[in-house]
Scaffold this motif. Structure first.
Motif: not given
Length: 167
Positions: A115, A138, A142
């Protein structure tokens, strides 16, 4: 003209979407930005044709690409938990070193492995405490939004090497 209205602020969910409750994640790590030595983690990729402003380790108008390690602690032998990759631009003509940062903080271990969080923000380096805007991410981050609080742990004004604490 004024009109008296009695109403409540609300939005009807016409499409059946279920909204998740916002989750707050607090991270704490150290970024090692090294411009000196045999293996720098930040390198100059562009500079203006003429020198303007103060004579600092990162002069006005210079652009640097970075691949800085993120570590659990402020010591060089602290565990690496990820990296910061992107670029920064020295955006101040005065003694108040300011950077414009476009950086992705990727995590390579633990709960957030794979992430990342993204920053696009002004970084007034000479201020003791400062904040950067988080604009996305990400994996588990997110649609992240928020801010990072920074504190300079170490700064060498001769060569530009720095260790920055992120909260």
């Amino acid at each position: 003209m004024s009109v008296q209205v009695h109403s409540k602020y609300h939005t009807k969910n016409k499409h059946g979407f279920k909204y998740k409750e916002e989750k707050v994640t607090n991270l704490h790590f150290y970024l090692f930005d090294i411009l000196s030595g045999k293996n720098p983690t930040a390198v100059e990729i562009s500079r203006p044709n003429k020198t303007v402003g103060a004579k600092l380790a990162t002069p006005f108008g210079h652009v640097y690409a970075i691949d800085d390690p993120l570590r659990e602690g402020p010591l060089e032998n602290s565990t690496v938990i990820g990296n910061a990759r992107g670029l920064y631009l020295s955006s101040s003509q005065g003694e108040d070193l300011t950077l414009l940062m476009a950086v992705d903080f990727g995590f390579t271990t633990g709960e957030f492995n794979g992430s990342s969080i993204s920053v696009l923000s002004r970084n007034p380096v000479t201020e003791t405490r400062r904040e950067l805007a988080l604009v996305g991410g990400r994996g588990k981050f997110q649609l992240a939004r928020g801010f990072a609080k920074l504190r300079t742990h170490y700064l060498n004004t001769e060569n530009g090497d720095a260790i920055i604490e992120y909260n």
